[in-house]
Design a protein around this motif. Structure first.
Motif, PDB file in Angstrom:
ATOM      1  N   SER A 187       0.834  -1.195   0.000  1.00  0.00           N
ATOM      2  CA  SER A 187       0.000   0.000   0.000  1.00  0.00           C
ATOM      3  C   SER A 187       0.867   1.242   0.000  1.00  0.00           C
ATOM      4  O   SER A 187       2.054   1.205   0.346  1.00  0.00           O
ATOM      5  CB  SER A 187      -0.929   0.013   1.220  1.00  0.00           C
ATOM      6  OG  SER A 187      -0.170   0.135   2.413  1.00  0.00           O
ATOM      7  N   MET A 188       0.254   2.338  -0.393  1.00  0.00           N
ATOM      8  CA  MET A 188       0.931   3.621  -0.340  1.00  0.00           C
ATOM      9  C   MET A 188      -0.105   4.699  -0.049  1.00  0.00           C
ATOM     10  O   MET A 188      -1.293   4.545  -0.352  1.00  0.00           O
ATOM     11  CB  MET A 188       1.664   3.909  -1.648  1.00  0.00           C
ATOM     12  CG  MET A 188       0.773   3.959  -2.873  1.00  0.00           C
ATOM     13  SD  MET A 188       1.699   3.963  -4.445  1.00  0.00           S
ATOM     14  CE  MET A 188       2.568   5.508  -4.323  1.00  0.00           C
ATOM     15  N   VAL A 189       0.340   5.763   0.581  1.00  0.00           N
ATOM     16  CA  VAL A 189      -0.520   6.903   0.866  1.00  0.00           C
ATOM     17  C   VAL A 189       0.074   8.103   0.146  1.00  0.00           C
ATOM     18  O   VAL A 189       1.248   8.440   0.345  1.00  0.00           O
ATOM     19  CB  VAL A 189      -0.613   7.186   2.375  1.00  0.00           C
ATOM     20  CG1 VAL A 189      -1.524   8.375   2.641  1.00  0.00           C
ATOM     21  CG2 VAL A 189      -1.144   5.959   3.111  1.00  0.00           C
ATOM     22  N   ILE A 190      -0.711   8.718  -0.712  1.00  0.00           N
ATOM     23  CA  ILE A 190      -0.237   9.886  -1.446  1.00  0.00           C
ATOM     24  C   ILE A 190      -1.084  11.097  -1.076  1.00  0.00           C
ATOM     25  O   ILE A 190      -2.201  10.956  -0.553  1.00  0.00           O
ATOM     26  CB  ILE A 190      -0.278   9.651  -2.968  1.00  0.00           C
ATOM     27  CG1 ILE A 190      -1.714   9.399  -3.453  1.00  0.00           C
ATOM     28  CG2 ILE A 190       0.628   8.500  -3.361  1.00  0.00           C
ATOM     29  CD1 ILE A 190      -1.836   9.252  -4.961  1.00  0.00           C
ATOM     30  N   GLU A 191      -0.543  12.257  -1.325  1.00  0.00           N
ATOM     31  CA  GLU A 191      -1.271  13.480  -1.005  1.00  0.00           C
ATOM     32  C   GLU A 191      -2.594  13.527  -1.769  1.00  0.00           C
ATOM     33  O   GLU A 191      -2.700  13.019  -2.893  1.00  0.00           O
ATOM     34  CB  GLU A 191      -0.428  14.703  -1.362  1.00  0.00           C
ATOM     35  CG  GLU A 191      -0.154  14.862  -2.846  1.00  0.00           C
ATOM     36  CD  GLU A 191       0.569  16.152  -3.181  1.00  0.00           C
ATOM     37  OE1 GLU A 191       0.174  17.205  -2.651  1.00  0.00           O
ATOM     38  OE2 GLU A 191       1.534  16.091  -3.969  1.00  0.00           O
TER      39      GLU A 191
END
Length: 538
Positions: free
Chosen positions: A293-297
């Protein structure tokens, strides 16, 4: 705070849960000591269980009529409907024990052990609680933690001497089915209390992602943003922060390898042209794990797809002007002297099985017209491929790789373009991004003459802009490569189109372009011009 759940749905739902609990109590007794009278009691309860499920479904159907499609209230109601159906399936699994004749052949000790396992599954139903006003995720997680224990107990409950193995196999299968349904129930419970983007499999990923935004890692909410073909999750993640209130980001989850590829793609764009790429706030990829997973702006603005589908032509035209300026800067700043060959025909050949699966009759094998043979679509691919190898782009640039209308975001307040979904970024032929964008605009389901003409005008602007860039940079095979790339894009686009006549239009354009390329004289390739008005007109 969530929208308040419809009490009528909850009322019918809980009566259904209580009834399924009754099913489990009856089947426990039946498995311990099978009898016709107990079997009949279970069978007699099926009608009431079915009635309760139907009441839940009707209440949900009435409720969602007043909800915004795929909004929070809509999602909660549909999640409750899914929960109700899973409860009904568990009840049906109880009833099916009465049809297992081998059960009566098992020794008492074995039946008692099976009864204990059934009791463990049945007791878990008491955790199926929906908080009417606010999310409560603990019940779903508790059920999730019980499942491996029940599975392990089933696997180790009996001596390994295989005595009675034949008789117990059917019972084992039925219990495994119950455990699987319980696992799905845990997922559905998380979704009902927390939104459809949340499952047992990804809860820890979401918690880690939220922790990057706030120290209170359980104080977060999730709202699904998109349904993807790959089945991965794209959602808005909101977390409470003591200093600044709500913080918002986009949570993306999928196969670990794809997450790694996107992280690399974002890094490439950050180094070359950072203005268009989102900032990665955190990422989580476990070594050897399937899920990453990744969290981006959270990017402000609307996708080009949204602008076009909603007829916001002024904003779409401004986006196109800004995009042209942005692409020119990207292509100039990322340009390298290595010739680029995108291998469009290789890409097309790999996707033809899936393309033909959607519309088996679109791409002909052989045709005769007035006694003259026409090449099959596969023959066209074979003929174009060697020609393509002679038509390399004279330079390479950084391309997006999946430059569709839903991967472009426009912030009209700042007049700024963002690119998303960057896992296919690479150095290649700029014509690839151009052809994908042109085809994705063309295939939008906008059929009225006026709006359709607006779409075609945008495509024309793109072509004119790229043609000027090609001329300035001595790219003499631009039109021929664009014809090949569009042939690929039109053909592969048909696998996303249900409407057969519209898919046929795409297929005919693909065949026309590829056949036109096969008729070109390689010595005069620079004189070829894409028949834009013929291709992009209806």
């Amino acid at each position: 705070m969530r929208q308040r759940i419809n009490t009528s749905i909850l009322e019918h739902f809980y009566f259904l849960r209580f009834e399924v609990e009754n099913h489990f109590e009856l089947v426990e007794v039946y498995v311990t000591q099978p009898s016709e009278s107990l079997a009949q009691r279970l069978i007699n309860r099926k009608g009431y269980r079915n009635t309760l499920l139907e009441k839940v479904e009707l209440a949900v159907a009435m409720d969602v009529q007043r909800r915004k499609v795929d909004g929070q209230g809509f999602q909660q109601s549909k999640s409750l409907e899914r929960l109700a159906r899973l409860l009904d399936q568990l009840g049906q699994a109880c009833l099916e024990f009465t049809a297992i004749k081998a059960l009566k052949q098992l020794p008492d000790k074995s039946r008692k052990e099976y009864t204990k396992l059934i009791r463990l599954v049945g007791k878990s139903l008491k955790l199926v609680i929906i908080n009417i006003d606010d999310a409560n995720i603990r019940q779903g997680l508790k059920i999730g933690r019980r499942i491996p224990k029940i599975t392990h107990r089933l696997a180790t409950a009996f001596a390994p001497d295989n005595s009675g193995a034949k008789n117990s196999a059917v019972v084992d299968f039925q219990l495994h089915r119950m455990i699987h349904l319980l696992s799905e129930l845990a997922d559905a419970l998380l979704a009902a209390n927390f939104g459809p983007a949340v499952r047992l499999q990804n809860y820890k990923q979401l918690q880690n992602a939220a922790h990057a935004m706030t120290a209170q890692s359980e104080e977060f909410t999730v709202e699904r943003l998109a349904l993807t073909r790959s089945g991965s999750t794209i959602a808005t993640l909101k977390a409470e922060h003591a200093a600044s209130g709500n913080r918002m980001a986009v949570y993306k989850e999928g196969e670990s390898q794809k997450v790694i590829e996107e992280l690399y793609g974002v890094d490439q764009w950050k180094r070359v042209y950072p203005k268009v790429a989102p900032t990665v706030l955190s990422h989580h990829v476990e070594q050897g794990g399937e899920l990453g997973s990744m969290v981006i702006e959270h990017l402000p603005g609307r996708t080009l797809e949204s602008l076009l589908l909603n007829g916001q032509w002024k904003s779409a035209k401004q986006l196109m002007r800004t995009l042209q300026r942005t692409l020119r800067k990207i292509w100039k700043s990322s340009r390298t002297p290595e010739p680029a060959q995108a291998e469009y025909m290789q890409q097309l050949r790999k996707r033809m099985p899936e393309t033909r699966h959607t519309h088996p009759t679109l791409f002909n094998e052989h045709q005769m017209i007035c006694g003259l043979p026409r090449p099959s679509f596969d023959e066209l691919i074979d003929r174009v491929e060697p020609l393509e190898s002679q038509l390399r782009a004279p330079f390479s640039v950084l391309i997006h790789g999946d430059f569709n209308v839903d991967n472009l975001i426009y912030d009209d307040l700042k007049n700024r373009i963002y690119f998303i979904d960057l896992h296919r970024a690479s150095y290649s032929d700029y014509v690839q991004d151009l052809s994908v964008l042109m085809a994705s605009i063309y295939r939008l389901p906008i059929m009225d003459a006026g709006p359709r003409a607006e779409l075609m005008a945008l495509i024309g602007q793109l072509y004119q802009f790229a043609g000027r860039f090609a001329k300035e940079n001595s790219d003499t095979s631009f039109d021929a490569r664009l014809a090949i790339a569009l042939g690929r894009s039109f053909a592969t686009s048909t696998r996303f189109i249900y409407d057969k006549p519209f898919a046929t239009r795409l297929a005919l354009r693909a065949s026309y372009l590829l056949e036109a390329v096969t008729l070109l004289n390689p010595a005069n390739i620079e004189k070829y011009r894409l028949p834009l008005e013929d291709i992009f007109s209806d």
